[in-house]
Design a protein around this motif. Structure first.
Motif, PDB file in Angstrom:
ATOM      1  N   ASN A 288     -16.343   2.469  -2.291  1.00  0.00           N
ATOM      2  CA  ASN A 288     -16.623   1.386  -2.837  1.00  0.00           C
ATOM      3  C   ASN A 288     -16.467   0.385  -1.282  1.00  0.00           C
ATOM      4  OD1 ASN A 288     -18.550   1.575  -4.617  1.00  0.00           O
ATOM      5  ND2 ASN A 288     -17.173   0.989  -6.048  1.00  0.00           N
ATOM      6  N   GLY A 289     -15.702   0.912  -0.422  1.00  0.00           N
ATOM      7  CA  GLY A 289     -14.937  -0.299   0.367  1.00  0.00           C
ATOM      8  C   GLY A 289     -14.244  -1.700  -0.097  1.00  0.00           C
ATOM      9  N   GLN A 290     -14.249  -1.560  -1.254  1.00  0.00           N
ATOM     10  CA  GLN A 290     -12.805  -2.510  -2.033  1.00  0.00           C
ATOM     11  C   GLN A 290     -11.159  -2.368  -1.623  1.00  0.00           C
ATOM     12  OE1 GLN A 290     -14.678  -5.644  -2.809  1.00  0.00           O
ATOM     13  NE2 GLN A 290     -16.221  -4.542  -2.812  1.00  0.00           N
ATOM     14  N   TYR A 291     -10.893  -3.590  -1.452  1.00  0.00           N
ATOM     15  CA  TYR A 291      -9.536  -3.881  -1.277  1.00  0.00           C
ATOM     16  C   TYR A 291      -8.805  -3.317  -2.384  1.00  0.00           C
ATOM     17  CZ  TYR A 291      -9.540  -4.636   3.694  1.00  0.00           C
ATOM     18  OH  TYR A 291     -10.197  -5.084   4.436  1.00  0.00           O
ATOM     19  N   LEU A 292      -7.573  -2.018  -2.463  1.00  0.00           N
ATOM     20  CA  LEU A 292      -7.184  -1.924  -4.057  1.00  0.00           C
ATOM     21  C   LEU A 292      -6.201  -2.605  -4.214  1.00  0.00           C
ATOM     22  CD1 LEU A 292      -6.849   1.956  -3.320  1.00  0.00           C
ATOM     23  CD2 LEU A 292      -8.693   0.594  -4.794  1.00  0.00           C
ATOM     24  N   LEU A 293      -5.357  -3.260  -2.883  1.00  0.00           N
ATOM     25  CA  LEU A 293      -4.302  -4.145  -3.261  1.00  0.00           C
ATOM     26  C   LEU A 293      -4.708  -5.697  -3.501  1.00  0.00           C
ATOM     27  CD1 LEU A 293      -1.542  -2.841  -1.428  1.00  0.00           C
ATOM     28  CD2 LEU A 293      -1.648  -2.387  -3.606  1.00  0.00           C
ATOM     29  N   GLY A 294      -5.830  -6.315  -3.821  1.00  0.00           N
ATOM     30  CA  GLY A 294      -6.280  -7.335  -3.103  1.00  0.00           C
ATOM     31  C   GLY A 294      -6.882  -7.582  -2.556  1.00  0.00           C
ATOM     32  N   SER A 295      -8.542  -8.366  -2.941  1.00  0.00           N
ATOM     33  CA  SER A 295      -8.976  -9.175  -1.779  1.00  0.00           C
ATOM     34  C   SER A 295      -8.639 -10.142  -0.935  1.00  0.00           C
ATOM     35  CB  SER A 295      -9.863 -10.273  -2.358  1.00  0.00           C
ATOM     36  OG  SER A 295     -10.769 -10.928  -1.628  1.00  0.00           O
ATOM     37  N   PRO A 296      -8.619  -9.733   0.373  1.00  0.00           N
ATOM     38  CA  PRO A 296      -7.629 -10.244   1.947  1.00  0.00           C
ATOM     39  C   PRO A 296      -8.228 -11.526   1.425  1.00  0.00           C
ATOM     40  CG  PRO A 296      -9.870  -8.498   2.841  1.00  0.00           C
ATOM     41  CD  PRO A 296     -10.209  -9.049   0.724  1.00  0.00           C
ATOM     42  N   GLY A 297      -9.576 -12.567   1.321  1.00  0.00           N
ATOM     43  CA  GLY A 297      -9.483 -14.271   1.104  1.00  0.00           C
ATOM     44  C   GLY A 297      -8.438 -14.142  -0.673  1.00  0.00           C
ATOM     45  N   SER A 298      -7.858 -14.036  -1.161  1.00  0.00           N
ATOM     46  CA  SER A 298      -6.981 -14.190  -1.785  1.00  0.00           C
ATOM     47  C   SER A 298      -4.807 -14.339  -1.881  1.00  0.00           C
ATOM     48  CB  SER A 298      -6.959 -13.465  -3.412  1.00  0.00           C
ATOM     49  OG  SER A 298      -6.640 -12.221  -3.056  1.00  0.00           O
ATOM     50  N   ALA A 299      -4.603 -15.352  -2.731  1.00  0.00           N
ATOM     51  CA  ALA A 299      -3.182 -14.490  -1.920  1.00  0.00           C
ATOM     52  C   ALA A 299      -2.361 -14.613  -2.879  1.00  0.00           C
ATOM     53  CB  ALA A 299      -2.381 -16.430  -1.719  1.00  0.00           C
ATOM     54  N   THR A 300      -1.861 -12.864  -2.604  1.00  0.00           N
ATOM     55  CA  THR A 300      -1.383 -12.483  -3.798  1.00  0.00           C
ATOM     56  C   THR A 300       0.309 -12.552  -3.651  1.00  0.00           C
ATOM     57  OG1 THR A 300      -2.187 -10.136  -2.522  1.00  0.00           O
ATOM     58  CG2 THR A 300      -3.154 -11.248  -4.708  1.00  0.00           C
ATOM     59  N   VAL A 301       1.298 -11.944  -5.163  1.00  0.00           N
ATOM     60  CA  VAL A 301       2.260 -11.697  -3.869  1.00  0.00           C
ATOM     61  C   VAL A 301       2.774 -10.493  -3.738  1.00  0.00           C
ATOM     62  CG1 VAL A 301       4.962 -11.727  -5.351  1.00  0.00           C
ATOM     63  CG2 VAL A 301       3.070 -13.404  -5.819  1.00  0.00           C
ATOM     64  N   PRO A 302       3.010  -9.815  -3.355  1.00  0.00           N
ATOM     65  CA  PRO A 302       3.126  -8.296  -2.106  1.00  0.00           C
ATOM     66  C   PRO A 302       3.927  -7.696  -3.204  1.00  0.00           C
ATOM     67  CG  PRO A 302       3.710 -10.123  -0.521  1.00  0.00           C
ATOM     68  CD  PRO A 302       3.439 -11.060  -1.573  1.00  0.00           C
ATOM     69  N   ASN A 303       3.134  -6.550  -3.998  1.00  0.00           N
ATOM     70  CA  ASN A 303       3.702  -5.636  -5.011  1.00  0.00           C
ATOM     71  C   ASN A 303       2.550  -4.550  -4.970  1.00  0.00           C
ATOM     72  OD1 ASN A 303       1.526  -5.978  -7.762  1.00  0.00           O
ATOM     73  ND2 ASN A 303       1.861  -7.189  -6.441  1.00  0.00           N
ATOM     74  N   ILE A 304       3.441  -3.509  -5.278  1.00  0.00           N
ATOM     75  CA  ILE A 304       2.900  -1.901  -6.013  1.00  0.00           C
ATOM     76  C   ILE A 304       3.670  -1.887  -6.997  1.00  0.00           C
ATOM     77  CG2 ILE A 304       3.052   0.592  -4.586  1.00  0.00           C
ATOM     78  CD1 ILE A 304       3.703  -0.036  -2.265  1.00  0.00           C
ATOM     79  N   TRP A 305       2.200  -1.879  -8.312  1.00  0.00           N
ATOM     80  CA  TRP A 305       2.031  -1.156  -9.630  1.00  0.00           C
ATOM     81  C   TRP A 305       2.950  -2.496  -9.921  1.00  0.00           C
ATOM     82  CZ3 TRP A 305      -0.599   2.743 -10.332  1.00  0.00           C
ATOM     83  CH2 TRP A 305      -1.517   3.693  -9.159  1.00  0.00           C
ATOM     84  N   GLY A 306       3.017  -3.286  -9.804  1.00  0.00           N
ATOM     85  CA  GLY A 306       3.843  -4.238 -10.384  1.00  0.00           C
ATOM     86  C   GLY A 306       4.999  -4.701  -9.441  1.00  0.00           C
ATOM     87  N   VAL A 307       5.726  -3.940  -9.217  1.00  0.00           N
ATOM     88  CA  VAL A 307       6.922  -4.384  -8.410  1.00  0.00           C
ATOM     89  C   VAL A 307       6.889  -4.675  -6.923  1.00  0.00           C
ATOM     90  CG1 VAL A 307       9.062  -2.788  -7.629  1.00  0.00           C
ATOM     91  CG2 VAL A 307       7.488  -1.780  -9.478  1.00  0.00           C
ATOM     92  N   PRO A 308       7.652  -5.821  -6.912  1.00  0.00           N
ATOM     93  CA  PRO A 308       7.522  -6.364  -5.842  1.00  0.00           C
ATOM     94  C   PRO A 308       8.526  -5.422  -4.736  1.00  0.00           C
ATOM     95  CG  PRO A 308       9.439  -7.765  -6.771  1.00  0.00           C
ATOM     96  CD  PRO A 308       8.765  -6.499  -7.950  1.00  0.00           C
ATOM     97  N   VAL A 309       6.704  -5.536  -3.486  1.00  0.00           N
ATOM     98  CA  VAL A 309       7.402  -5.475  -2.647  1.00  0.00           C
ATOM     99  C   VAL A 309       8.117  -6.299  -1.283  1.00  0.00           C
ATOM    100  CG1 VAL A 309       6.282  -4.070   0.195  1.00  0.00           C
ATOM    101  CG2 VAL A 309       5.280  -4.127  -2.307  1.00  0.00           C
ATOM    102  N   VAL A 310       9.408  -5.679  -0.073  1.00  0.00           N
ATOM    103  CA  VAL A 310       9.760  -7.219   0.844  1.00  0.00           C
ATOM    104  C   VAL A 310       9.758  -5.923   2.179  1.00  0.00           C
ATOM    105  CG1 VAL A 310      11.750  -7.394   1.597  1.00  0.00           C
ATOM    106  CG2 VAL A 310      11.766  -7.460  -0.780  1.00  0.00           C
TER     107      VAL A 310
END
Length: 377
Positions: A288-310
């Motif tokens: 549907n064209g929706q981002y899987l890792l969160g909306s571009p307009g929302s500030a989220t802590v970088p993570n994949i499957w709940g694990v922090p990303v560096v």
């Protein structure tokens, strides 16, 4: 204006006045005053550098042009009390002594305070690992090598008692991690340090940042040769990530690595990727064209499957390192990073020079190579 020209102007004025009718004596008197004033102004203008137009008659001065004007002659003949004389283009030229800013410093420049430095890369790899201290130049630890697990029921057919129980076995290896020195220095004059209050602080910050960047690279990919640390990605310090499965996205690949770690009883607590690879993963969308890792307009802590990303340039683009960092390795500080200034290095004293040194001593112990899985997208 030359004296002859001035005389000519006055002579012309007198001739004009003589030709006037005696019945206009009062008007003539006023006209004479105006003409005298006009002559003085012409002299003043010519003294300021005004010249005749390039297309005018050779030798004509400004006064010649004005006195020959038909409008002036008409006014002097009694037609009006004033007249308009339009000077051709080029009659008024800029003075050669004009004051311009080109090539001249007429006012002090504005100085932006501080020093504009290049962007500084964040030191991130060290932050993933536990840190301890050591008072020695060598860190040793005993690592379990092979555990043969034969645990089972007491049984020797057909007896279940009074028979030998299963025997297991464990082998160990003694591992060592020497303390290594990371350092760099820069020469600077004593005068610069004394005259520029910001320079000492700037050098401290820049040298410390440079050291931490190199520390990140050593912890991650030092090859262990010479005086290099044996980093996480060195031979024998990690295992390969699972083979890529056709049709998987990058998010799928990372999840399969999590599962591989779980098989060895370890949970992933960090994913290290290049910033470009992280951006590619963030751009992943559903049908549907929706981002899987969160909306571009929302500030989220970088993570994949709940694990922090560096996201760090310490790792090459196209590669990733997934690990149970807390269980897998540890940094040991022998001497924490510090800045020192010496005026007695070599012939610094007689040259009014100083040596600014940034240095640290540390060791890296990789306890569990299987805690780190390295692969390519």
């Amino acid at each position: 204006m030359l004296a002859s020209e001035k005389a000519e102007v006055r002579h012309l004025m007198e001739e004009v006045l003589k030709g006037l009718n005696s019945n206009f004596s009062e008007y003539t008197e006023r006209t004479s005053e105006k003409m005298a004033e006009l002559g003085d102004r012409l002299v003043s203008l010519e003294q300021k550098g005004l010249k005749a137009p390039a297309h005018g008659k050779t030798g004509d001065s400004l006064s010649d042009y004005v006195l020959k004007s038909d409008n002036l002659k008409s006014m002097l003949s009694g037609n009006g009390k004033s007249c308009r004389i339009d000077l051709p283009a080029g009659m008024l030229s800029a003075s050669k002594a004009a004051i311009v800013t080109d090539g001249q410093v007429l006012s002090p420049a504005m100085r932006v305070p501080g020093i504009v430095a290049n962007p500084m890369r964040m030191a991130r790899v060290r932050d993933l690992l536990p840190v301890g201290t050591t008072a020695n130049n060598l860190v040793e630890f005993t690592r379990e090598n092979v555990f043969t697990n034969n645990a089972g029921p007491q049984y020797a057919s057909p007896a279940t008692e009074n028979v030998v129980k299963p025997e297991s076995g464990i082998t160990f290896t003694l591992e060592e991690a020497p303390v290594r020195t990371l350092a760099h220095w820069i020469p600077v004059s004593k005068q610069v340090l004394a005259d520029s209050q910001q320079m000492a602080s700037y050098l401290n910050t820049r040298l410390m940042h440079g050291l931490k960047v190199k520390e990140d690279l050593q912890i991650l990919s030092g090859d262990g040769t010479g005086a290099n640390l044996k980093g996480i990605l060195a031979t024998g310090q990690h295992v390969a990530a699972p083979t890529y499965v056709s049709g998987d996205t990058r998010l799928d690949t990372i999840l399969r690595v999590f599962a591989a770690l779980a098989e060895d009883e370890m949970l992933a607590d960090g994913v290290l990727v290049h910033p470009q690879d992280w951006a590619t993963m963030q751009l992943t969308k559903d049908d549907n064209g929706q981002y899987l890792l969160g909306s571009p307009g929302s500030a989220t802590v970088p993570n994949i499957w709940g694990v922090p990303v560096v996201a760090s340039t310490a790792i090459d683009e196209g590669e990733f390192c997934v690990g149970s960092f807390a269980m897998g390795a540890q940094v040991w500080d022998r001497e924490q990073a510090s800045i020192q200034i010496s005026y007695e290095d070599g012939n610094n004293f007689v040259k009014n020079m100083a040596t600014v040194l940034c240095e640290e001593r540390l060791a890296l112990t990789v306890y569990r190579p299987k805690a780190f899985r390295v692969g390519s997208f």
